[in-house]
Write a protein that holds these residues in place. Structure first.
Motif, PDB file in Angstrom:
ATOM      1  N   ASP A 153       0.841  -1.195   0.000  1.00 14.92           N
ATOM      2  CA  ASP A 153       0.000   0.000   0.000  1.00 14.92           C
ATOM      3  C   ASP A 153       0.880   1.251   0.000  1.00 14.92           C
ATOM      4  O   ASP A 153       1.973   1.250   0.588  1.00 14.92           O
ATOM      5  N   GLY A 154       0.399   2.321  -0.636  1.00 16.68           N
ATOM      6  CA  GLY A 154       1.189   3.536  -0.737  1.00 16.68           C
ATOM      7  C   GLY A 154       1.650   4.074   0.604  1.00 16.68           C
ATOM      8  O   GLY A 154       2.833   4.394   0.802  1.00 16.68           O
ATOM      9  N   ASP A 155       0.757   4.180   1.573  1.00 21.48           N
ATOM     10  CA  ASP A 155       1.110   4.718   2.883  1.00 21.48           C
ATOM     11  C   ASP A 155       2.076   3.801   3.628  1.00 21.48           C
ATOM     12  O   ASP A 155       3.022   4.266   4.290  1.00 21.48           O
ATOM     13  N   LEU A 156       1.865   2.481   3.527  1.00 17.97           N
ATOM     14  CA  LEU A 156       2.748   1.539   4.211  1.00 17.97           C
ATOM     15  C   LEU A 156       4.151   1.565   3.627  1.00 17.97           C
ATOM     16  O   LEU A 156       5.147   1.501   4.360  1.00 17.97           O
ATOM     17  N   VAL A 157       4.240   1.667   2.298  1.00 19.97           N
ATOM     18  CA  VAL A 157       5.556   1.731   1.646  1.00 19.97           C
ATOM     19  C   VAL A 157       6.268   3.015   2.052  1.00 19.97           C
ATOM     20  O   VAL A 157       7.473   3.020   2.328  1.00 19.97           O
ATOM     21  N   ARG A 158       5.518   4.107   2.099  1.00 17.64           N
ATOM     22  CA  ARG A 158       6.097   5.380   2.546  1.00 17.64           C
ATOM     23  C   ARG A 158       6.689   5.249   3.954  1.00 17.64           C
ATOM     24  O   ARG A 158       7.749   5.804   4.251  1.00 17.64           O
ATOM     25  N   LYS A 159       6.035   4.518   4.794  1.00 15.71           N
ATOM     26  CA  LYS A 159       6.480   4.381   6.181  1.00 15.71           C
ATOM     27  C   LYS A 159       7.707   3.479   6.308  1.00 15.71           C
ATOM     28  O   LYS A 159       8.661   3.802   7.033  1.00 15.71           O
ATOM     29  N   HIS A 160       7.721   2.354   5.563  1.00 13.64           N
ATOM     30  CA  HIS A 160       8.748   1.342   5.789  1.00 13.64           C
ATOM     31  C   HIS A 160       9.879   1.344   4.759  1.00 13.64           C
ATOM     32  O   HIS A 160      10.993   0.930   5.079  1.00 13.64           O
ATOM     33  N   LEU A 161       9.601   1.774   3.522  1.00 10.63           N
ATOM     34  CA  LEU A 161      10.622   1.725   2.474  1.00 10.63           C
ATOM     35  C   LEU A 161      11.085   3.089   2.000  1.00 10.63           C
ATOM     36  O   LEU A 161      12.200   3.225   1.504  1.00 10.63           O
ATOM     37  N   SER A 162      10.244   4.094   2.123  1.00 11.03           N
ATOM     38  CA  SER A 162      10.547   5.396   1.516  1.00 11.03           C
ATOM     39  C   SER A 162      10.374   6.546   2.492  1.00 11.03           C
ATOM     40  O   SER A 162       9.977   7.637   2.119  1.00 11.03           O
ATOM     41  N   SER A 163      10.693   6.316   3.747  1.00 14.15           N
ATOM     42  CA  SER A 163      10.441   7.339   4.768  1.00 14.15           C
ATOM     43  C   SER A 163      11.279   8.592   4.555  1.00 14.15           C
ATOM     44  O   SER A 163      10.908   9.676   5.017  1.00 14.15           O
ATOM     45  N   GLU A 164      12.416   8.456   3.848  1.00 15.09           N
ATOM     46  CA  GLU A 164      13.282   9.621   3.641  1.00 15.09           C
ATOM     47  C   GLU A 164      12.860  10.464   2.430  1.00 15.09           C
ATOM     48  O   GLU A 164      13.398  11.547   2.202  1.00 15.09           O
ATOM     49  N   LEU A 165      11.896   9.982   1.652  1.00 15.52           N
ATOM     50  CA  LEU A 165      11.492  10.678   0.431  1.00 15.52           C
ATOM     51  C   LEU A 165      10.435  11.731   0.705  1.00 15.52           C
ATOM     52  O   LEU A 165       9.572  11.559   1.575  1.00 15.52           O
ATOM     53  N   GLY A 166      10.493  12.799  -0.081  1.00 17.45           N
ATOM     54  CA  GLY A 166       9.452  13.816  -0.044  1.00 17.45           C
ATOM     55  C   GLY A 166       8.399  13.540  -1.094  1.00 17.45           C
ATOM     56  O   GLY A 166       8.204  12.396  -1.522  1.00 17.45           O
ATOM     57  N   PHE A 167       7.742  14.605  -1.561  1.00 14.63           N
ATOM     58  CA  PHE A 167       6.651  14.424  -2.518  1.00 14.63           C
ATOM     59  C   PHE A 167       6.889  15.199  -3.817  1.00 14.63           C
ATOM     60  O   PHE A 167       5.948  15.526  -4.532  1.00 14.63           O
TER      61      PHE A 167
END
Length: 574
Positions: free
Chosen positions: A433-447
């Protein structure tokens, strides 16, 4: 000059860029303090053929003068025939640290320095112009044009290379040879004339018959020289192909045929690519080169027409044959005539004779569905190898890739779909899921656009690994950009199924559901580059499934996707 000029019995002058042992120690010491560029997979392929002499007469990545001449007239600035640009593309940020005279360490992904490059110039190419001049059209349906437009860094760096070592290979080592090694082997074996057969696909009986005829006609030994670098997205991976080639070689007369692997990154450039392949095979010591129908063709353009004419490649090679220094062995399509029980060139088929054929699409269908593949088409041992790699759809991994606006209902449907697939219990299922990936794999990325694309590509990579290992990946990001979704599709579909689901819920409905207040903040200018407000959402043109959560419930739409998966053969509800 870093290159050593060697003129062996086979082929013309070979320029090898690996330095002498005396020079090597000095370069290793120098490399420690140099800025380094991590080579991409394509650049590694190009670097290997530059260093081992396969790209002779090149001595490095093209300068602007050479690049312009190659694009415009298929020649280097010194008028040597060369049809395909060989460029080192780098980021703006890296280019800003360089100037003519700079020295760069070019690193393999495993960390070792392959070469040191002396920068001669830096330039910003016009990708559209390059596509039109080299590939005939700036049409993104062409895989190389798409790469140019969407995956190539904006600055080209030209300059000569001093090679420290060739890239390491951990597979099929006994089948990998440099041009010098093949030339020496041909001399040792007494093979005075060698004809090369180029392929990026598994070989079946038609290809074997064509290659045998070419060898007999040219009174030459045969080199089967398949590309194992980079080919067209969706092609059979080289691990499977090489196992098939090893089976096929047994069907040629002993001591007449050799198999060697070419680490080339193809461009699917049709006629120009055929000339390029001829130059490369001459460098590898071959006297003849087979050019068949639609050589290195990329398929259909955006209008559903072939990019190149079926024998356009043969015509271009023939026009340059004397200068190339390698004889073309032209061949037309070979077809199986049932009445004659043999393969013949299409022009020699008797009137009223029944021609049998299985297209690549039909072959893949038969493999997926476990259907019979007749012996007149291919050898049983080749089909066995292909069946091992391409099991029926119900045993393959697959990815369901949701795309749609924020608030469209992607995550809700995805969660219901995961539950339904878990109930079936036929494969492990993973939700990305987009939010889960943001949390666990891409936390350092912006938008930013760049960071959003990186995030989607990470999702695609993880999904491809799940699919490759015959699991199910359910992905639910926004994924607003067509080009990034295409990259993800290509990444995944080489390993199994890919089902794109466009959650086409209207923007006004998504805004009404806005639990986090994101749309309101975007409308007020508090959030920049918000998809659907001040940054575009590029709707898929040909998704496998289209759903709308303003019309149906998540359960109903998940069931619709389940039925699609059953219809396609990925799951069995019985």
């Amino acid at each position: 000059m870093t290159a050593s000029d060697i003129t062996p019995p086979h082929g013309g002058t070979l320029k090898e860029l690996i330095v002498s042992p005396e020079r090597l120690d000095a370069l290793k010491a120098e490399a420690v303090d140099l800025p380094s560029w991590d080579l991409t997979a394509r650049q590694v392929c190009d670097a290997e053929l530059l260093l081992n002499g396969g790209f002779s007469p090149l001595e490095g990545f093209l300068t602007e003068a050479d690049y312009t001449a190659v694009c415009e007239r298929m020649r280097l600035a010194d008028d040597s025939l060369w049809p395909i640009p060989i460029n080192l593309d780098v980021t703006e940020a890296f280019a800003e640290t360089l100037e003519p005279g700079s020295r760069i360490a070019l690193r393999h992904p495993e960390g070792m320095v392959l070469a040191i490059m002396t920068v001669e110039d830096l330039y910003r190419p016009d990708f559209k112009k390059e596509a039109e001049q080299v590939y005939g059209a700036a049409d993104p349906a062409h895989p190389e044009v798409f790469r140019l437009m969407h995956q190539t860094n904006p600055v080209y760096v030209g300059g000569r290379l001093e090679g420290l070592e060739l890239p390491p290979h951990h597979t099929f080592k006994q089948l990998r040879h440099t041009p010098r090694e093949l030339r020496d082997w041909f001399t040792k074996m007494g093979w005075n004339s060698v004809v090369a057969f180029q392929t990026r696909n598994p070989m079946h009986r038609a290809h074997v018959e064509l290659a045998k005829r070419a060898s007999q006609k040219g009174e030459a030994n045969l080199l089967i020289h398949p590309v194992v670098g980079m080919t067209k997205p969706g092609d059979v991976d080289y691990f499977v192909r090489v196992r098939c080639y090893q089976e096929v070689v047994r069907h040629f007369p002993e001591q007449t045929t050799a198999l060697s692997l070419l680490p080339l990154a193809m461009r699917m450039g049709g006629p120009r690519e055929a000339v390029w392949h001829a130059i490369i095979r001459k460098n590898y010591g071959c006297a003849r080169f087979i050019v068949g129908r639609d050589h290195a063709g990329p398929g259909k353009n955006s209008h559903g027409e072939d990019f190149y004419g079926p024998y356009e490649a043969q015509d271009l090679v023939e026009r340059h044959q004397e200068e190339l220094g390698i004889a073309m062995q032209p061949f037309e399509e070979m077809v199986y005539v049932e009445d004659m029980a043999q393969y013949v060139p299409r022009s020699e088929v008797p009137e009223e004779a029944r021609v049998l054929n299985i297209s690549g699409t039909e072959l893949r269908r038969r493999l997926r569905e476990g259907l019979e593949i007749p012996e007149w088409f291919s050898y049983p041992e080749v089909i066995t190898r292909l069946r091992q790699a391409f099991p029926p759809k119900r045993e393959q991994g697959f990815t369901v890739f949701f795309t749609g606006l924020s608030g469209s209902g992607k995550s809700t449907i995805a969660n219901v779909l995961v539950a339904k697939l878990m109930e079936l219990g036929t494969r492990p299922v993973t939700l990305l899921d987009g939010d889960l990936v943001r949390k666990h794999l891409s936390s350092e990325l912006g938008f930013s656009k760049e960071h959003r694309e990186i995030n989607i590509k990470r999702i695609g990579y993880v999904a491809s690994e799940i699919t490759k290992n015959r699991g199910v990946a359910i992905c639910a990001p926004i994924a607003p950009y067509t080009s990034t979704r295409r990259e993800v599709r290509e990444m995944i579909s080489q390993y199994g199924g890919f089902v794109e689901v466009h959650v086409a819920t209207p923007l006004e409905v998504c805004e009404e559901r806005d639990r986090k207040g994101l749309y309101a903040k975007a409308r007020a200018g508090l959030i920049k580059q918000f998809t659907g407000i001040d940054d575009p959402y590029q709707a898929p043109e040909n998704p496998e499934v289209v759903v709308d959560t303003s019309q149906f419930t998540a359960d109903e739409l998940a069931q619709q996707i389940i039925l699609h998966l059953e219809k396609q053969g990925f799951i069995d509800l019985q």
